[in-house]
Design a protein around this motif. Structure first.
Motif, short mmCIF file in Angstrom:
data_model
loop_
_atom_site.label_atom_id
_atom_site.label_comp_id
_atom_site.label_asym_id
_atom_site.label_seq_id
_atom_site.Cartn_x
_atom_site.Cartn_y
_atom_site.Cartn_z
N TYR A 166 0.84 -1.19 0.00
CA TYR A 166 0.00 0.00 0.00
C TYR A 166 0.88 1.24 0.00
O TYR A 166 1.67 1.44 0.93
CB TYR A 166 -0.93 -0.01 1.21
CG TYR A 166 -2.02 -1.02 1.07
CD1 TYR A 166 -3.19 -0.69 0.38
CD2 TYR A 166 -1.89 -2.30 1.57
CE1 TYR A 166 -4.19 -1.62 0.21
CE2 TYR A 166 -2.89 -3.24 1.41
CZ TYR A 166 -4.04 -2.90 0.73
OH TYR A 166 -5.03 -3.83 0.55
N PRO A 167 0.76 2.09 -1.02
CA PRO A 167 1.69 3.21 -1.16
C PRO A 167 1.63 4.21 -0.01
O PRO A 167 2.67 4.77 0.37
CB PRO A 167 1.27 3.87 -2.48
CG PRO A 167 -0.05 3.30 -2.84
CD PRO A 167 -0.16 1.96 -2.17
N TYR A 168 0.44 4.44 0.55
CA TYR A 168 0.32 5.47 1.60
C TYR A 168 0.50 4.91 3.00
O TYR A 168 0.44 5.64 3.97
CB TYR A 168 -1.02 6.22 1.47
CG TYR A 168 -1.03 7.11 0.26
CD1 TYR A 168 -0.46 8.38 0.31
CD2 TYR A 168 -1.56 6.66 -0.95
CE1 TYR A 168 -0.42 9.19 -0.82
CE2 TYR A 168 -1.52 7.45 -2.08
CZ TYR A 168 -0.95 8.71 -2.01
OH TYR A 168 -0.90 9.50 -3.12
N MET A 169 0.73 3.60 3.09
CA MET A 169 1.07 3.04 4.40
C MET A 169 2.58 2.97 4.53
O MET A 169 3.31 2.91 3.54
CB MET A 169 0.45 1.64 4.55
CG MET A 169 -1.03 1.73 4.88
SD MET A 169 -1.97 0.18 4.94
CE MET A 169 -0.78 -1.04 5.27
N THR A 170 3.08 2.99 5.78
CA THR A 170 4.52 2.92 5.99
C THR A 170 5.00 1.48 5.75
O THR A 170 4.20 0.54 5.66
CB THR A 170 4.88 3.31 7.43
OG1 THR A 170 4.34 2.32 8.32
CG2 THR A 170 4.33 4.70 7.80
N GLU A 206 3.83 -0.60 8.61
CA GLU A 206 2.40 -0.93 8.52
C GLU A 206 2.13 -1.99 7.46
O GLU A 206 1.31 -2.90 7.66
CB GLU A 206 1.60 0.34 8.23
CG GLU A 206 1.53 1.29 9.40
CD GLU A 206 1.06 2.69 9.02
OE1 GLU A 206 0.78 3.48 9.95
OE2 GLU A 206 1.01 3.02 7.82
N ASN A 207 2.82 -1.88 6.34
CA ASN A 207 2.65 -2.88 5.29
C ASN A 207 3.05 -4.27 5.79
O ASN A 207 2.35 -5.26 5.53
CB ASN A 207 3.47 -2.50 4.06
CG ASN A 207 2.69 -1.61 3.09
OD1 ASN A 207 1.72 -2.06 2.47
ND2 ASN A 207 3.09 -0.35 2.98
N SER A 255 8.53 5.28 7.15
CA SER A 255 8.38 6.01 5.89
C SER A 255 7.32 5.34 5.03
O SER A 255 7.22 4.11 4.99
CB SER A 255 9.69 6.01 5.10
OG SER A 255 10.73 6.57 5.86
N LYS A 256 6.55 6.18 4.33
CA LYS A 256 5.53 5.64 3.42
C LYS A 256 6.19 4.87 2.28
O LYS A 256 7.23 5.27 1.75
CB LYS A 256 4.68 6.77 2.86
CG LYS A 256 3.76 7.41 3.89
CD LYS A 256 2.69 8.26 3.19
CE LYS A 256 1.64 8.72 4.18
NZ LYS A 256 2.11 9.90 4.96
N LYS A 305 5.44 4.70 -0.74
CA LYS A 305 5.56 5.43 -2.02
C LYS A 305 6.80 6.31 -2.08
O LYS A 305 7.18 6.74 -3.16
CB LYS A 305 4.30 6.26 -2.29
CG LYS A 305 4.13 7.48 -1.42
CD LYS A 305 2.80 8.16 -1.72
CE LYS A 305 2.70 9.53 -1.08
NZ LYS A 305 3.34 10.59 -1.86
N THR A 306 7.44 6.55 -0.93
CA THR A 306 8.67 7.35 -0.95
C THR A 306 9.91 6.49 -1.23
O THR A 306 11.01 7.03 -1.36
CB THR A 306 8.88 8.06 0.40
OG1 THR A 306 9.17 7.07 1.42
CG2 THR A 306 7.66 8.86 0.82
N LYS A 326 12.03 -0.79 -2.43
CA LYS A 326 10.79 -1.55 -2.57
C LYS A 326 11.08 -3.05 -2.68
O LYS A 326 10.40 -3.88 -2.08
CB LYS A 326 10.02 -1.08 -3.80
CG LYS A 326 9.37 0.27 -3.63
CD LYS A 326 8.70 0.76 -4.91
CE LYS A 326 7.97 2.08 -4.65
NZ LYS A 326 7.44 2.67 -5.88
#
Ligand code: ADP
Ligand code: ADP
Length: 219
Positions: A86-90, A93-94, A124-125, A127-128, A134
């Motif tokens: 999930y891009p907006y989760m850290t 959290e992922n 950090s999210k 998506k960053t 990744k």
């Protein structure tokens, strides 16, 4: 100790004999490469043993056939496509989500983030992250349940030189810790740098099978 045994595997699509009589034995503690150009049957072979592609004929057996393929695959960590986080989760959290889905204790999260060098980016999210980060997060995720074997399909595709080096160093580190690894790559130097054993495929046919040193001596 045999992790995976593939015997005379065939996969035929309509017009393509994608996997043509491949046999392979994977023993605990080694790093195996499947080397071949695009279209040589690497991903199809991985898909079959991971039960996402149906074989045409031949056989494969996980862990000496002591358990069903379904149960055996719980002890396998695999990254065969671009991982979807999930891009907006850290990052943390992922991984928490993965732990919940797979019933793994959250204590594993920091351990694996540290292993892949991302503990300081836990909050950090996603998506960053750079592509290399990744990919390292995907590896952390695949290792959360301490699998017997880690399977990677083209783990450095699309990465810059620094990202490639980091992933290869990480694979070597994971191997040193005793995890068996099977990786597919079209890059000779990748197999040279991380694998001890190799099967070379072309049009689904085995061209060489043995140690990487043996392959290099035969060239
Ligand atoms: P690699 O991973 O080495 O690039 P693949 O296993 O993806 O090779 O592909 C092997 C051959 O099988 C290729 O010729 C490819 O086009 C073909 N192939 C793969 N998947 C399919 C499919 N779902 N339908 C038809 N042909 C396929
Ligand atoms: P493919 O070779 O499978 O087409 P690409 O490397 O071209 O994949 O990447 C496709 C998209 O997926 C790009 O937008 C890239 O930013 C994204 N991507 C690549 N690797 C990852 C990853 N490990 N996790 C999440 N997204 C990724």
């Amino acid at each position: 100790e045999t992790i995976l045994k593939i015997s005379n595997l065939h996969k035929k699509y309509k017009n393509v004999h994608a996997v043509n009589n491949v046999s392979l034995e994977i023993h605990k503690g080694n790093v195996y490469g499947i080397l071949g150009p695009n279209g040589s049957g690497k991903s199809t072979t991985l898909g079959i043993v991971l039960n996402v592609v149906n074989k045409t004929s031949g056989d494969f057996e996980w862990f000496d056939g002591k358990s069903s393929t379904h149960d055996a695959l719980k002890k396998v960590g695999a990254i065969i496509e671009r991982p979807n986080f999930y891009p907006y989760m850290t990052a943390g959290e992922n991984l928490k989500l993965v732990c919940k889905i797979k019933d793994i204790p959250f204590t594993k999260i920091n351990e694996k983030l540290e292993l892949v060098g991302l503990l300081d980016r836990k909050d950090s999210k996603f998506k960053t992250f750079s592509l290399g980060m990744k990919q390292r997060l995907a590896i952390a995720s695949a290792l959360l349940n301490d699998p017997e074997i880690l399977i990677l399909d083209e783990p450095t595709n699309g990465l810059d030189p620094q990202g490639i080096r980091q992933i290869r160093d990480l694979i070597n580190l994971i191997a040193q810790q005793g995890t068996t690894i099977l990786l597919a790559s079209h890059l000779l130097d990748e197999v040279e740098k991380v694998c001890s054993h190799v099967i070379v495929l072309r049009y689904g046919v085995t061209l060489y099978q043995g140690t990487v040193d043996g392959m290099l001596a035969n060239e």
